[in-house]
Design a protein around this motif. Structure first.
Motif, PDB file in Angstrom:
ATOM      1  N   ARG A 279     -19.115  72.347 -27.742  1.00 57.66           N
ATOM      2  CA  ARG A 279     -18.879  73.784 -27.553  1.00 57.66           C
ATOM      3  C   ARG A 279     -19.191  74.214 -26.115  1.00 57.66           C
ATOM      4  O   ARG A 279     -18.428  74.943 -25.485  1.00 57.66           O
ATOM      5  N   ASP A 280     -20.317  73.705 -25.589  1.00 58.88           N
ATOM      6  CA  ASP A 280     -20.683  74.042 -24.197  1.00 58.88           C
ATOM      7  C   ASP A 280     -19.599  73.531 -23.238  1.00 58.88           C
ATOM      8  O   ASP A 280     -19.226  74.193 -22.280  1.00 58.88           O
ATOM      9  N   TRP A 281     -19.132  72.307 -23.516  1.00 54.68           N
ATOM     10  CA  TRP A 281     -18.126  71.681 -22.635  1.00 54.68           C
ATOM     11  C   TRP A 281     -16.862  72.543 -22.627  1.00 54.68           C
ATOM     12  O   TRP A 281     -16.309  72.880 -21.582  1.00 54.68           O
ATOM     13  N   GLN A 282     -16.447  72.919 -23.849  1.00 59.70           N
ATOM     14  CA  GLN A 282     -15.218  73.733 -23.944  1.00 59.70           C
ATOM     15  C   GLN A 282     -15.402  75.088 -23.263  1.00 59.70           C
ATOM     16  O   GLN A 282     -14.477  75.620 -22.655  1.00 59.70           O
ATOM     17  N   ALA A 283     -16.626  75.614 -23.329  1.00 65.75           N
ATOM     18  CA  ALA A 283     -16.885  76.919 -22.691  1.00 65.75           C
ATOM     19  C   ALA A 283     -16.716  76.801 -21.170  1.00 65.75           C
ATOM     20  O   ALA A 283     -16.159  77.709 -20.525  1.00 65.75           O
ATOM     21  N   VAL A 284     -17.162  75.668 -20.602  1.00 67.24           N
ATOM     22  CA  VAL A 284     -16.986  75.477 -19.144  1.00 67.24           C
ATOM     23  C   VAL A 284     -15.492  75.395 -18.818  1.00 67.24           C
ATOM     24  O   VAL A 284     -15.011  76.000 -17.851  1.00 67.24           O
ATOM     25  N   LEU A 285     -14.748  74.681 -19.671  1.00 69.32           N
ATOM     26  CA  LEU A 285     -13.304  74.561 -19.409  1.00 69.32           C
ATOM     27  C   LEU A 285     -12.627  75.925 -19.502  1.00 69.32           C
ATOM     28  O   LEU A 285     -11.771  76.265 -18.679  1.00 69.32           O
ATOM     29  N   THR A 286     -13.017  76.722 -20.503  1.00 69.39           N
ATOM     30  CA  THR A 286     -12.394  78.044 -20.657  1.00 69.39           C
ATOM     31  C   THR A 286     -12.737  78.933 -19.463  1.00 69.39           C
ATOM     32  O   THR A 286     -11.887  79.663 -18.956  1.00 69.39           O
ATOM     33  N   ARG A 287     -13.980  78.830 -19.005  1.00 68.53           N
ATOM     34  CA  ARG A 287     -14.396  79.726 -17.917  1.00 68.53           C
ATOM     35  C   ARG A 287     -13.780  79.331 -16.568  1.00 68.53           C
ATOM     36  O   ARG A 287     -13.367  80.188 -15.797  1.00 68.53           O
ATOM     37  N   PHE A 288     -13.668  78.026 -16.303  1.00 69.89           N
ATOM     38  CA  PHE A 288     -13.288  77.615 -14.939  1.00 69.89           C
ATOM     39  C   PHE A 288     -11.935  76.896 -14.845  1.00 69.89           C
ATOM     40  O   PHE A 288     -11.421  76.711 -13.754  1.00 69.89           O
ATOM     41  N   TYR A 289     -11.400  76.433 -15.974  1.00 73.41           N
ATOM     42  CA  TYR A 289     -10.222  75.559 -15.863  1.00 73.41           C
ATOM     43  C   TYR A 289      -8.985  76.119 -16.569  1.00 73.41           C
ATOM     44  O   TYR A 289      -8.155  75.369 -17.044  1.00 73.41           O
TER      45      TYR A 289
END
Ligand SMILES: Cc1cc2nc3c(=O)[nH]c(=O)nc-3n(C[C@H](O)[C@H](O)[C@H](O)COP(=O)(O)O)c2cc1C
Length: 368
Positions: free
Chosen positions: A330-340
């Motif tokens: 979930r944390d990983w996906q949150a980084v992708l949603t925020r920056f990628y």
């Protein structure tokens, strides 16, 4: 190029990298042009103990060929059967690690210490060959144990024995064992080695941080293949780029002079991976890591990987900070949603980014 009976489609290889070069890293790189990859160093005694240690050591599937399984150990009696396990489980090549600057353990040596215990190194080379008469074998070495004059012959004594036993290649890292990862790798030593063994396959290693470095190593040292290590962490595109630069060099050579050196201006035509390309690689990498390690361990391993990928992002500093906090999918996906999420372009990393991996404790030991 050939490695024993194997054809490798380009002269580049993804290095053995403890804590990094698992099947996830290998497959993500292969999909972006990596023609040949090596596992992290697997400790022979752990493999021979069977059970969970062996299960974790062996990880191979159809997407992951040609691949070398690398073993490290100190005794011929344990290295030979461990090599056999790798060959039987389907690794195309078995690589013996005589390169890692591991500490001496209870008067026994392993890794780079073979360079000051040549007879032990010879015994291991012979025992592994005797156990595996037909397997493609390679050995990884450093250019010397240290720079003392009486150590300079050890490398040749080990290499000569490897050729006598029909090893397909030797890989030499242009630093001494004592140097660990400090100072520069000596490419001149690699060039001299290739001149000494013109008909044998030499894989060169050390200070290859960019695709340009990889092609420059081929040019300046004339080694047959380049081992891409820290430069491949968080940069699976390095293989695609190195292939492209090599093609350009071939075209250049086809023109004026066969010996024309690599023209660095060719790099201007390379572009850094776009944000969508980065997102795709990050997603694939986490997915495969999770299949292999489960979510919790994948989260830990991928955190440090994400930090290295971050260097291609225009907001590298903030992205890196966000990856440091990752614990779960979930944390990983949150980084992708925020920056990628954007369709924007990536950036080339700052020149200091490659050094950051030096802080990794795995580097000090090569323990797996
Ligand atoms: C974190 C880390 C782990 C490594 N683990 C291995 C390993 O398992 N097997 C191996 O042969 N070399 C290992 N190495 C050495 C690299 O493969 C390579 O030889 C070395 O980093 C020099 O290349 P470079 O200067 O281009 O990074 C490791 C290096 C690093 C930084």
């Amino acid at each position: 190029m050939n490695l024993g009976p194997l054809t490798i489609s380009a002269p580049f290889c993804q290095a053995g990298l403890a804590g990094y070069s698992d099947r996830a890293m290998r497959v993500v790189a292969r999909r972006r042009g990596c023609p040949y990859a090596v596992t992290e160093a697997l400790l022979d005694t752990i493999m021979l103990a069977g059970g969970e240690g062996l299960r974790k050591s062996i990880d191979i599937n159809d997407d992951d060929h040609p691949v070398a399984g690398q073993i490290i150990g100190s005794e011929p009696e344990t290295m030979a059967p461990a090599a056999r396990i790798l060959a039987e489980r389907g690794y195309d090549v078995v690589d013996l690690n005589f390169a890692c600057p591991v500490k001496k353990i209870k008067n026994k040596s392993r890794g780079g210490h073979m360079l000051r215990d040549v007879s032990r190194g010879h015994s291991i080379l012979r025992a592994v060959r005797q156990q595996l008469p037909r397997t493609t074998l390679t050995v990884s070495l450093r250019r010397a144990f240290d720079d003392s004059p009486d150590n300079q012959g050890a490398l040749f004594e080990l290499i000569d024995e490897a050729w006598r036993l029909g090893f397909a290649a030797v890989r030499v890292h242009g630093r001494t064992v004592e140097q660990k990862y400090l100072g520069r790798a000596d490419w001149r030593a690699l060039r001299e080695l290739k001149q000494r063994y013109p008909r044998n396959t030499i894989i060169g290693s050390g200070d290859v941080f960019t695709a340009e470095d990889a092609v420059r190593m081929l040019d300046e040292t004339e080694v047959d293949m380049v081992w891409i290590a820290r430069g491949a962490i968080g940069n699976p595109w390095i293989f695609r780029d190195a292939r492209l630069l090599l093609q350009k060099r071939e075209m250049q050579r086809g023109g004026e002079s066969l010996k024309s050196p690599f023209d660095p201006s060719a790099c201007e035509s390379l572009s850094p991976p776009s944000i969508p390309e980065q997102r795709a690689a990050l997603t694939e990498h986490f997915d495969i890591a999770m299949q292999i390690h489960g979510e919790q361990l994948a989260g830990r391993r991928m955190r440090k990987m994400g930090i290295k990928y971050a260097r291609f992002h225009p907001d590298a500093h903030d992205v890196k900070k966000a990856f440091i906090e990752v614990r779960s999918l979930r944390d990983w996906q949150a980084v992708l949603t925020r920056f990628y999420e954007s369709n924007g372009g990536g950036v080339w990393p700052a020149s200091t980014a490659a050094d950051e991996v030096n802080d990794d404790p795995a580097m000090q030991t090569c323990e797996t």
